[in-house]
Design an enzyme around this catalytic site. Structure first.
Site, PDB file in Angstrom:
ATOM      1  CG  ASP A 107      -1.965  -0.987   1.291  1.00  0.00           C
ATOM      2  OD1 ASP A 107      -1.971  -1.887   0.432  1.00  0.00           O
ATOM      3  OD2 ASP A 107      -2.822  -0.905   2.192  1.00  0.00           O
ATOM      4  CB  SER A 247       8.777   2.772   5.431  1.00  0.00           C
ATOM      5  OG  SER A 247       8.711   2.748   6.844  1.00  0.00           O
TER       6      SER A 247
END
Length: 287
Positions: A107, A247
């Site tokens: 995602d 991230s």
């Protein structure tokens, strides 16, 4: 940069945090930043996120980010990192198993770029050429004229990622992050030189050639947790996860292997990131 929802075409403003701008663009902010990146500070932050005390942050986070917990496997969280790495129900992230379809590993908010010899890419507010990203000039040359796909995860995203095809992988290579108060590659925005820790491996895939997958960790307590070293993997199989912290996952794809979906390329050219989900189509094998 704007963000576009691929399914609804809804467009919203990007989520660059004011605090992040303060840390990098303000003299006092950079002083604080130089302290925050000391290893002992990261260790303290990591210990807190793995402690029972950190569970008090969970309910507030769910509310502020409108997270639907019905999508996730039920469990009792012993610490914040347990919650952050929570597993989603399998049916909520179906994998496109067509062998000719390239899937998203996670995602994220995706941007797509052609790889040119002198191109510089902004990744987590640091600037890299491909050889800088890998610290490997020979490997970088293999991907000239190919694609760099940058999957930017934010704190509300699902923080596990998968393999994009069947194949085998080499050992992981870890590159330690650095922060110095010197001139960076690009001088327009920051007066410091910062590169995040990252880990990459070469994936020898059945359908899309040799793909380099790079995971980029967050500056402070973000941690990369890959499950395998040398390994035979399957499409959609979980490759690893990030612990707390925003991230990024990067795929480097050789020239002539994949046609990336046109909407993803077009959105990037129009200065927009596209929301993509773990396991969904992002391109097709060149037959």
């Amino acid at each position: 940069m704007k963000i576009i929802n691929r399914n609804t075409k809804e467009i919203k403003d990007g989520d660059l945090l004011k605090s992040q701008s303060f840390l990098y663009n303000n003299v006092f902010g950079r002083f604080i930043l130089s302290f925050l990146v000391f290893p002992f500070v990261s260790k303290l932050g990591g210990k807190y996120m793995n402690s029972k005390r950190s569970t008090k942050k969970i309910s507030k986070f769910i509310k502020e980010n409108n997270i639907n917990m019905d999508d996730f496997e039920k469990e009792e969280y012993k610490c914040y990192n347990d919650f952050f790495t929570r597993k989603i129900k399998v049916d909520k992230r179906p994998i496109d198993m067509n062998q000719n379809i390239l899937i998203s590993p996670c995602d994220s908010k995706l941007t797509v770029y052609k790889i040119n010899e002198n191109s510089i890419y902004n990744i987590k507010d640091s600037y890299y050429r491909v050889n800088d990203l890998l610290n490997n000039d020979e490997l970088a040359k293999k991907y000239l004229n190919g694609y760099m796909l940058i999957f930017r995860l934010t704190v509300d995203d699902y923080h596990r990622y998968c393999y994009v095809d069947n194949g085998t992988k080499e050992k992981n290579t870890f590159i330690k992050g650095v922060l110095h108060t010197v001139n960076p590659i690009a001088l327009e925005h920051y007066d410091i030189y910062k590169r995040n820790s990252r880990e990459y491996t070469i994936l020898h895939t059945e359908n899309f050639g040799d793909i380099v997958q790079v995971e980029v960790g967050a500056l402070m307590v973000g941690k990369i947790s890959n499950h395998h070293q040398e390994y035979k993997f399957s499409k959609g199989e979980e490759k690893g996860m990030f612990l707390f912290g925003g991230s990024t996952v990067i795929l480097l794809i050789e020239d002539g292997k994949v046609n990336i979906d046109e909407d993803l390329i077009s959105n990037t050219k129009n200065n927009m990131e596209t929301i993509v989900k773990y396991g969904e189509r992002i391109g097709m094998k060149i037959l």
